[in-house]
Design a protein around this motif. Sequence first.
Motif, PDB file in Angstrom:
ATOM      1  N   ASP A 165      26.006  48.051  47.252  1.00 27.49           N
ATOM      2  CA  ASP A 165      27.378  48.243  47.724  1.00 27.49           C
ATOM      3  C   ASP A 165      28.424  47.859  46.680  1.00 27.49           C
ATOM      4  O   ASP A 165      29.446  48.540  46.532  1.00 27.49           O
ATOM      5  N   ALA A 166      28.207  46.756  45.979  1.00 25.64           N
ATOM      6  CA  ALA A 166      29.195  46.312  44.994  1.00 25.64           C
ATOM      7  C   ALA A 166      29.364  47.333  43.876  1.00 25.64           C
ATOM      8  O   ALA A 166      30.481  47.575  43.401  1.00 25.64           O
ATOM      9  N   TYR A 167      28.274  47.927  43.461  1.00 24.75           N
ATOM     10  CA  TYR A 167      28.320  48.983  42.441  1.00 24.75           C
ATOM     11  C   TYR A 167      29.189  50.140  42.908  1.00 24.75           C
ATOM     12  O   TYR A 167      30.060  50.625  42.177  1.00 24.75           O
ATOM     13  N   GLU A 168      28.969  50.597  44.126  1.00 25.97           N
ATOM     14  CA  GLU A 168      29.745  51.707  44.679  1.00 25.97           C
ATOM     15  C   GLU A 168      31.221  51.326  44.796  1.00 25.97           C
ATOM     16  O   GLU A 168      32.113  52.130  44.494  1.00 25.97           O
ATOM     17  N   ALA A 169      31.477  50.097  45.221  1.00 26.19           N
ATOM     18  CA  ALA A 169      32.859  49.659  45.443  1.00 26.19           C
ATOM     19  C   ALA A 169      33.647  49.607  44.144  1.00 26.19           C
ATOM     20  O   ALA A 169      34.774  50.118  44.070  1.00 26.19           O
ATOM     21  N   VAL A 170      33.070  48.998  43.110  1.00 30.52           N
ATOM     22  CA  VAL A 170      33.834  48.893  41.865  1.00 30.52           C
ATOM     23  C   VAL A 170      33.964  50.257  41.191  1.00 30.52           C
ATOM     24  O   VAL A 170      34.994  50.557  40.574  1.00 30.52           O
ATOM     25  N   MET A 171      32.965  51.093  41.306  1.00 33.44           N
ATOM     26  CA  MET A 171      33.062  52.426  40.722  1.00 33.44           C
ATOM     27  C   MET A 171      34.222  53.195  41.350  1.00 33.44           C
ATOM     28  O   MET A 171      34.988  53.871  40.657  1.00 33.44           O
ATOM     29  N   LYS A 172      34.378  53.096  42.669  1.00 33.89           N
ATOM     30  CA  LYS A 172      35.482  53.767  43.353  1.00 33.89           C
ATOM     31  C   LYS A 172      36.830  53.226  42.878  1.00 33.89           C
ATOM     32  O   LYS A 172      37.793  53.976  42.714  1.00 33.89           O
ATOM     33  N   ILE A 173      36.897  51.918  42.660  1.00 36.39           N
ATOM     34  CA  ILE A 173      38.144  51.316  42.174  1.00 36.39           C
ATOM     35  C   ILE A 173      38.472  51.828  40.779  1.00 36.39           C
ATOM     36  O   ILE A 173      39.618  52.193  40.484  1.00 36.39           O
ATOM     37  N   TYR A 174      37.482  51.852  39.899  1.00 34.98           N
ATOM     38  CA  TYR A 174      37.719  52.364  38.547  1.00 34.98           C
ATOM     39  C   TYR A 174      38.229  53.798  38.593  1.00 34.98           C
ATOM     40  O   TYR A 174      39.224  54.147  37.951  1.00 34.98           O
ATOM     41  N   ALA A 198      55.663  49.403  40.368  1.00 33.36           N
ATOM     42  CA  ALA A 198      54.316  49.660  39.853  1.00 33.36           C
ATOM     43  C   ALA A 198      53.701  48.380  39.291  1.00 33.36           C
ATOM     44  O   ALA A 198      52.492  48.160  39.408  1.00 33.36           O
ATOM     45  N   LEU A 199      54.519  47.520  38.695  1.00 31.69           N
ATOM     46  CA  LEU A 199      54.025  46.247  38.169  1.00 31.69           C
ATOM     47  C   LEU A 199      53.519  45.367  39.311  1.00 31.69           C
ATOM     48  O   LEU A 199      52.454  44.748  39.197  1.00 31.69           O
ATOM     49  N   GLU A 200      54.266  45.327  40.403  1.00 31.43           N
ATOM     50  CA  GLU A 200      53.837  44.533  41.556  1.00 31.43           C
ATOM     51  C   GLU A 200      52.516  45.063  42.113  1.00 31.43           C
ATOM     52  O   GLU A 200      51.622  44.282  42.466  1.00 31.43           O
ATOM     53  N   GLU A 201      52.360  46.376  42.167  1.00 33.34           N
ATOM     54  CA  GLU A 201      51.113  46.979  42.645  1.00 33.34           C
ATOM     55  C   GLU A 201      49.962  46.652  41.700  1.00 33.34           C
ATOM     56  O   GLU A 201      48.833  46.403  42.140  1.00 33.34           O
ATOM     57  N   ASN A 202      50.248  46.658  40.408  1.00 35.63           N
ATOM     58  CA  ASN A 202      49.231  46.311  39.417  1.00 35.63           C
ATOM     59  C   ASN A 202      48.748  44.872  39.605  1.00 35.63           C
ATOM     60  O   ASN A 202      47.541  44.598  39.598  1.00 35.63           O
ATOM     61  N   LEU A 203      49.689  43.959  39.791  1.00 36.86           N
ATOM     62  CA  LEU A 203      49.322  42.553  39.966  1.00 36.86           C
ATOM     63  C   LEU A 203      48.562  42.342  41.276  1.00 36.86           C
ATOM     64  O   LEU A 203      47.642  41.521  41.335  1.00 36.86           O
ATOM     65  N   ASP A 204      48.933  43.100  42.303  1.00 36.24           N
ATOM     66  CA  ASP A 204      48.187  43.026  43.564  1.00 36.24           C
ATOM     67  C   ASP A 204      46.746  43.497  43.364  1.00 36.24           C
ATOM     68  O   ASP A 204      45.804  42.917  43.938  1.00 36.24           O
ATOM     69  N   LEU A 205      46.566  44.536  42.559  1.00 38.99           N
ATOM     70  CA  LEU A 205      45.219  45.044  42.277  1.00 38.99           C
ATOM     71  C   LEU A 205      44.423  44.023  41.465  1.00 38.99           C
ATOM     72  O   LEU A 205      43.236  43.791  41.743  1.00 38.99           O
ATOM     73  N   GLN A 206      45.060  43.399  40.482  1.00 31.91           N
ATOM     74  CA  GLN A 206      44.380  42.350  39.728  1.00 31.91           C
ATOM     75  C   GLN A 206      43.911  41.237  40.666  1.00 31.91           C
ATOM     76  O   GLN A 206      42.774  40.761  40.567  1.00 31.91           O
ATOM     77  N   LYS A 207      44.790  40.831  41.556  1.00 28.29           N
ATOM     78  CA  LYS A 207      44.469  39.745  42.480  1.00 28.29           C
ATOM     79  C   LYS A 207      43.313  40.120  43.396  1.00 28.29           C
ATOM     80  O   LYS A 207      42.370  39.327  43.577  1.00 28.29           O
ATOM     81  N   SER A 208      43.350  41.314  43.961  1.00 27.48           N
ATOM     82  CA  SER A 208      42.302  41.716  44.891  1.00 27.48           C
ATOM     83  C   SER A 208      40.966  41.923  44.184  1.00 27.48           C
ATOM     84  O   SER A 208      39.910  41.570  44.729  1.00 27.48           O
ATOM     85  N   PHE A 209      40.996  42.465  42.957  1.00 24.49           N
ATOM     86  CA  PHE A 209      39.739  42.668  42.232  1.00 24.49           C
ATOM     87  C   PHE A 209      39.126  41.324  41.846  1.00 24.49           C
ATOM     88  O   PHE A 209      37.909  41.132  41.940  1.00 24.49           O
ATOM     89  N   LEU A 210      39.971  40.407  41.428  1.00 23.51           N
ATOM     90  CA  LEU A 210      39.486  39.062  41.108  1.00 23.51           C
ATOM     91  C   LEU A 210      38.859  38.420  42.341  1.00 23.51           C
ATOM     92  O   LEU A 210      37.742  37.878  42.271  1.00 23.51           O
ATOM     93  N   ARG A 211      39.544  38.491  43.466  1.00 21.87           N
ATOM     94  CA  ARG A 211      39.075  37.853  44.700  1.00 21.87           C
ATOM     95  C   ARG A 211      37.809  38.517  45.238  1.00 21.87           C
ATOM     96  O   ARG A 211      36.833  37.838  45.577  1.00 21.87           O
ATOM     97  N   ASP A 212      37.821  39.851  45.323  1.00 24.62           N
ATOM     98  CA  ASP A 212      36.755  40.580  46.011  1.00 24.62           C
ATOM     99  C   ASP A 212      35.531  40.827  45.138  1.00 24.62           C
ATOM    100  O   ASP A 212      34.452  41.101  45.674  1.00 24.62           O
ATOM    101  N   HIS A 213      35.710  40.704  43.829  1.00 25.06           N
ATOM    102  CA  HIS A 213      34.580  41.010  42.944  1.00 25.06           C
ATOM    103  C   HIS A 213      34.259  39.847  42.007  1.00 25.06           C
ATOM    104  O   HIS A 213      33.286  39.135  42.227  1.00 25.06           O
ATOM    105  N   LEU A 214      35.048  39.583  41.014  1.00 29.35           N
ATOM    106  CA  LEU A 214      34.650  38.570  40.033  1.00 29.35           C
ATOM    107  C   LEU A 214      34.365  37.208  40.666  1.00 29.35           C
ATOM    108  O   LEU A 214      33.375  36.550  40.326  1.00 29.35           O
ATOM    109  N   LEU A 215      35.225  36.781  41.573  1.00 24.36           N
ATOM    110  CA  LEU A 215      35.003  35.468  42.186  1.00 24.36           C
ATOM    111  C   LEU A 215      33.937  35.496  43.272  1.00 24.36           C
ATOM    112  O   LEU A 215      33.483  34.450  43.729  1.00 24.36           O
ATOM    113  N   ASN A 216      33.527  36.669  43.659  1.00 22.93           N
ATOM    114  CA  ASN A 216      32.606  36.835  44.776  1.00 22.93           C
ATOM    115  C   ASN A 216      31.151  36.538  44.412  1.00 22.93           C
ATOM    116  O   ASN A 216      30.329  36.318  45.297  1.00 22.93           O
ATOM    117  N   TRP A 217      30.843  36.517  43.108  1.00 23.60           N
ATOM    118  CA  TRP A 217      29.428  36.401  42.730  1.00 23.60           C
ATOM    119  C   TRP A 217      29.169  35.607  41.463  1.00 23.60           C
ATOM    120  O   TRP A 217      28.044  35.178  41.221  1.00 23.60           O
TER     121      TRP A 217
END
Length: 212
Positions: free
Chosen positions: A105-114, A156-175
């Motif tokens: 699932d994590a592979y599919e999730a990050v691929m979709k984000i990219y 767009a900058l605010e959206e970018n920072l929100d994406l950084q935050k969510s990717f950090l939380r949901d992926h990098l910090l998740n494992w």
Amino acid sequence: MDQSELIQLMTEREELYKFQARAYRREVDQTLLDTIKNLEVQSDSSDMPEALRVIQASAANTDDPLTDFAVDYARIFLGAGIAKGVAAYPYESVYTSRDRLVMQDAYEAVMKIYRANGIGKLDADLYEDHIALELEFMSILCRRAIELAESGDTQALEENLDLQKSFLRDHLLNWTGEFFDSIRSCPGSNFYKGFASFTEAFLRMEKEFFEL
């Protein structure tokens, strides 16, 4: 935080993400080794500088670092030469799927984000949830944040920072906590153990920055 401070911070974060992505992506070459020898980091915590000292000391205490660390890389991240032992497979799916397999699932999730953010295949030899590619994705977002700040596109900058935050939380910090523990449990020099502690300390600072 004014624009110049934000740009400076994003630049520093981009470079640190790129540096760490390279370290986990493939074996050490002379360019990376030279970067390590000359790198200095400033941090409110002593954890990152101390981890860097471990990395640099390990590099200085071997007559053939490129060969020695290539052996370490293969043993730790590829499981080379291990019949029954500890390896630290660098894929999110291994740590978040029930059967500890790649391409879950994590592979599919990050691929979709990219793909949703206009990023194609980052490396033909690696699955998208590899630690190096997740770190590289964050470096790309930091670069985009710099460009958005310079253009004055605050929404767009605010959206970018929100994406950084969510990717950090949901992926990098998740494992990565378990991943870093696995690296430190592997036999070998202190080189990649130091990198595990370095990245762990860096992500802890990122967590504080985004107030996670």
